[in-house]
Design a protein around this motif. Structure first.
Motif, PDB file in Angstrom:
ATOM      1  N   HIS A   1      27.189  98.794 -84.562  1.00 49.02           N
ATOM      2  CA  HIS A   1      28.689  98.202 -84.203  1.00 49.02           C
ATOM      3  C   HIS A   1      28.926  97.897 -82.522  1.00 49.02           C
ATOM      4  O   HIS A   1      29.344  96.931 -82.540  1.00 49.02           O
ATOM      5  N   VAL A   2      28.356  98.528 -81.761  1.00 50.14           N
ATOM      6  CA  VAL A   2      28.451  98.563 -80.518  1.00 50.14           C
ATOM      7  C   VAL A   2      27.555  97.021 -80.015  1.00 50.14           C
ATOM      8  O   VAL A   2      28.120  96.315 -79.377  1.00 50.14           O
ATOM      9  N   SER A   3      26.409  97.102 -80.591  1.00 52.77           N
ATOM     10  CA  SER A   3      25.589  96.065 -80.273  1.00 52.77           C
ATOM     11  C   SER A   3      25.898  94.808 -80.832  1.00 52.77           C
ATOM     12  O   SER A   3      26.248  93.854 -80.245  1.00 52.77           O
ATOM     13  N   LYS A   4      26.954  94.642 -81.689  1.00 52.06           N
ATOM     14  CA  LYS A   4      27.291  93.821 -82.489  1.00 52.06           C
ATOM     15  C   LYS A   4      28.700  93.103 -81.860  1.00 52.06           C
ATOM     16  O   LYS A   4      28.961  92.189 -81.390  1.00 52.06           O
ATOM     17  N   ASP A   5      29.114  94.092 -81.372  1.00 55.03           N
ATOM     18  CA  ASP A   5      30.711  93.954 -80.532  1.00 55.03           C
ATOM     19  C   ASP A   5      30.340  93.219 -79.353  1.00 55.03           C
ATOM     20  O   ASP A   5      30.756  92.191 -78.701  1.00 55.03           O
ATOM     21  N   GLN A   6      29.036  93.771 -78.612  1.00 59.28           N
ATOM     22  CA  GLN A   6      28.713  93.033 -77.222  1.00 59.28           C
ATOM     23  C   GLN A   6      27.967  91.622 -77.745  1.00 59.28           C
ATOM     24  O   GLN A   6      28.286  90.806 -76.718  1.00 59.28           O
ATOM     25  N   LEU A   7      27.367  91.364 -78.786  1.00 53.55           N
ATOM     26  CA  LEU A   7      26.806  90.245 -78.951  1.00 53.55           C
ATOM     27  C   LEU A   7      27.863  89.168 -79.300  1.00 53.55           C
ATOM     28  O   LEU A   7      27.842  88.074 -78.928  1.00 53.55           O
ATOM     29  N   ARG A   8      29.107  89.698 -79.777  1.00 57.01           N
ATOM     30  CA  ARG A   8      30.369  88.752 -80.004  1.00 57.01           C
ATOM     31  C   ARG A   8      30.905  88.303 -78.971  1.00 57.01           C
ATOM     32  O   ARG A   8      31.244  87.167 -78.596  1.00 57.01           O
ATOM     33  N   LYS A   9      31.140  89.492 -77.942  1.00 55.70           N
ATOM     34  CA  LYS A   9      31.672  88.972 -76.525  1.00 55.70           C
ATOM     35  C   LYS A   9      30.828  88.017 -75.965  1.00 55.70           C
ATOM     36  O   LYS A   9      31.291  87.224 -75.129  1.00 55.70           O
ATOM     37  N   SER A  10      29.655  88.249 -76.045  1.00 55.13           N
ATOM     38  CA  SER A  10      28.742  87.142 -75.240  1.00 55.13           C
ATOM     39  C   SER A  10      28.764  85.742 -75.742  1.00 55.13           C
ATOM     40  O   SER A  10      28.786  84.913 -75.053  1.00 55.13           O
ATOM     41  N   TYR A  11      28.787  85.799 -77.113  1.00 54.80           N
ATOM     42  CA  TYR A  11      28.902  84.517 -77.814  1.00 54.80           C
ATOM     43  C   TYR A  11      30.275  83.908 -77.389  1.00 54.80           C
ATOM     44  O   TYR A  11      30.423  82.667 -77.209  1.00 54.80           O
ATOM     45  N   LEU A  12      31.472  84.606 -77.439  1.00 53.94           N
ATOM     46  CA  LEU A  12      32.749  83.902 -77.144  1.00 53.94           C
ATOM     47  C   LEU A  12      32.665  83.596 -75.745  1.00 53.94           C
ATOM     48  O   LEU A  12      33.451  82.661 -75.367  1.00 53.94           O
ATOM     49  N   ALA A  13      32.121  84.469 -74.977  1.00 56.10           N
ATOM     50  CA  ALA A  13      32.305  84.073 -73.364  1.00 56.10           C
ATOM     51  C   ALA A  13      31.266  82.809 -73.147  1.00 56.10           C
ATOM     52  O   ALA A  13      31.871  82.183 -72.127  1.00 56.10           O
ATOM     53  N   HIS A  14      30.271  82.495 -73.795  1.00 51.29           N
ATOM     54  CA  HIS A  14      29.326  81.313 -73.245  1.00 51.29           C
ATOM     55  C   HIS A  14      29.071  80.340 -74.343  1.00 51.29           C
ATOM     56  O   HIS A  14      28.628  79.335 -73.940  1.00 51.29           O
ATOM     57  N   HIS A  15      29.556  80.322 -75.779  1.00 49.65           N
ATOM     58  CA  HIS A  15      29.604  79.148 -76.347  1.00 49.65           C
ATOM     59  C   HIS A  15      30.673  78.246 -76.144  1.00 49.65           C
ATOM     60  O   HIS A  15      31.637  78.563 -76.214  1.00 49.65           O
ATOM     61  N   PRO A  16      30.202  76.836 -76.033  1.00 47.59           N
ATOM     62  CA  PRO A  16      31.320  75.795 -75.881  1.00 47.59           C
ATOM     63  C   PRO A  16      32.460  75.569 -76.672  1.00 47.59           C
ATOM     64  O   PRO A  16      33.552  75.377 -76.323  1.00 47.59           O
ATOM     65  N   ARG A  17      32.030  76.061 -77.659  1.00 46.54           N
ATOM     66  CA  ARG A  17      33.034  75.928 -78.975  1.00 46.54           C
ATOM     67  C   ARG A  17      33.501  76.992 -79.615  1.00 46.54           C
ATOM     68  O   ARG A  17      33.912  77.041 -80.792  1.00 46.54           O
ATOM     69  N   ALA A  18      33.564  78.080 -79.027  1.00 42.71           N
ATOM     70  CA  ALA A  18      33.706  79.402 -79.471  1.00 42.71           C
ATOM     71  C   ALA A  18      34.897  79.521 -79.502  1.00 42.71           C
ATOM     72  O   ALA A  18      35.757  80.255 -80.475  1.00 42.71           O
TER      73      ALA A  18
END
Length: 297
Positions: free
Chosen positions: A280-297
Motif C-alpha cells: 500500500h505504501v509503494s502504491k501510494d508513492q507510485l500514485r503521488k509520483s504519477y500525479l506530480a509528473h504526468h501532464p494530464r494527471a
C-alpha cells in the motif's frame, strides 16, 4: 483460584513455551493487572466468576477511557489469551472473552524514511570514535536487514558469516531465519569489529555483537536512544522509532521491484498479510509520483 499465581503461571508460559520477549510479556502483565483492578471495582471475587456480561462491560470501560482502537484490541486480546491458557490448564471451564468482538484497527500506513533521510542519518553517525563506528555499523545493519531491535540486541559474533554476507536472526517465538546484508553493512561491521569493538570490550568471553560504552551488551533501550540521538544530530524534523528502519527496509525493497514473498521471508513474517501493508505504501508513492509528473494527471 489465586489470581497472582495464575498470572505468574501465564507469564512463565509466555517466557518458556512461547519464547516471547520481556517487552511483550510485560505488556500482557500490565493488561491483565488492569483487568484485576476492574474485577475488584465490580466486586468479582475470582477469574472463574467472570461472565460474558462482565467482559462486555470491561470493553465499554476501555472505550470510555478514550483509548485508541488498537490499544483496546490489544488489551482484550491479552486477556482472551490469558483465559485460553487457564482453560487449557483446566483452571476454568469457559472463556468469557471468547465472543467479545475486537474493534477493527485503523489501517495506518507505516512511516518510513526517504533515501535522502537515510543518508542524512548515516552522515550523522560519524566515523572517528569507537562509539561512532559502532553506531554506523548498527544503523547500516538495521537498514540492511530490516530486523527488529529485539533481534539486533541479541546478536552474537557467531551469528555473522562474512564470507557469505549473511546473518542468523532469532525472531519471535524462537524462530530462526537467515538474512543477507549488503556491502555497506559488511564494511561497516568489519570496521566496527576490528577497530571499535576491541576497544569497547572488557571481557574476551563477551559474545554479543553490539556493546555499550561499559563493554556490556547493548540493550533494546540503548539502541532506541542511539537512534533518537541520530535524528537530533541529523536535524530531521520527524521523530524516529526503531521500527521505522524496518518499515523503510521493506518499502525500499518493494519500491525497487522485490518479490513480496521474498520480503516476507526477510522480515520473518508468519503471514503474508503482515507484509502486504508495505505494498500500500509503494502504491501510494507510485500514485503521488504519477500525479506530480504526468501532464494530464
Amino acid at each position: 483460584m489465586n489470581e497472582e499465581h495464575s498470572l505468574q503461571s501465564f507469564i512463565d508460559y509466555l517466557k518458556i513455551e512461547k519464547h516471547y520477549s520481556s517487552y511483550t510479556f510485560e505488556h500482557y502483565r500490565h493488561d491483565i493487572e488492569e483487568f484485576y483492578v476492574f474485577m475488584k471495582e465490580q466486586g468479582i471475587g475470582s477469574l472463574k466468576d467472570v461472565e460474558y456480561s462482565d467482559a462486555r462491560l470491561f470493553l465499554t470501560k476501555l472505550h470510555d477511557q478514550g483509548l485508541k482502537r488498537a490499544s483496546v484490541a490489544r488489551k482484550v486480546s491479552s486477556i482472551r489469551s490469558f483465559y485460553r491458557f487457564l482453560n487449557r490448564e483446566a483452571r476454568i471451564l469457559e472463556n468469557p472473552f471468547s465472543y467479545v468482538n475486537l474493534p477493527k484497527r485503523e489501517q495506518r500506513l507505516p512511516k518510513f524514511f526517504y533515501e535522502e533521510e537515510i543518508q542524512a542519518l548515516l552522515d550523522a553517525c560519524g566515523d572517528s570514535t569507537p562509539l561512532e563506528i559502532r553506531n554506523r555499523a548498527l544503523f547500516e545493519l538495521l537498514y540492511a536487514t530490516g530486523m527488529r531491535v529485539s533481534e539486533c540486541s541479541g546478536l552474537t559474533l557467531d551469528d555473522l558469516d562474512f564470507s557469505l554476507s549473511i546473518l542468523l536472526v532469532r525472531g519471535k517465538g524462537g524462530k530462526e531465519r537467515y538474512v543477507p546484508f549488503g556491502s555497506f553493512a559488511h564494511d561497516a561491521l568489519e570496521e566496527y569489529i576490528n577497530r571499535s569493538r576491541t576497544t569497547l570490550t572488557k571481557h574476551a568471553s563477551e559474545k554479543h555483537l553490539f556493546l555499550n560504552h561499559r563493554g556490556g551488551p547493548l540493550t533494546q533501550r540503548g539502541i532506541r536512544l542511539i537512534l533518537t540521538k541520530l535524528i537530533d544530530k541529523a536535524s530531521l524534523t520527524r521523530k524516529i522509532h526503531p521500527h521505522m528502519l524496518r518499515h523503510t527496509f521493506a518499502t525500499h525493497l518493494l519500491n525497487n521491484g522485490a518479490d513480496l514473498r521474498a520480503v516476507q521471508d526477510l522480515l520473518g513474517h508468519a503471514s503474508l498479510s503482515s507484509t502486504q501493508v508495505y505494498t500500500h505504501v509503494s502504491k501510494d508513492q507510485l500514485r503521488k509520483s504519477y500525479l506530480a509528473h504526468h501532464p494530464r494527471a
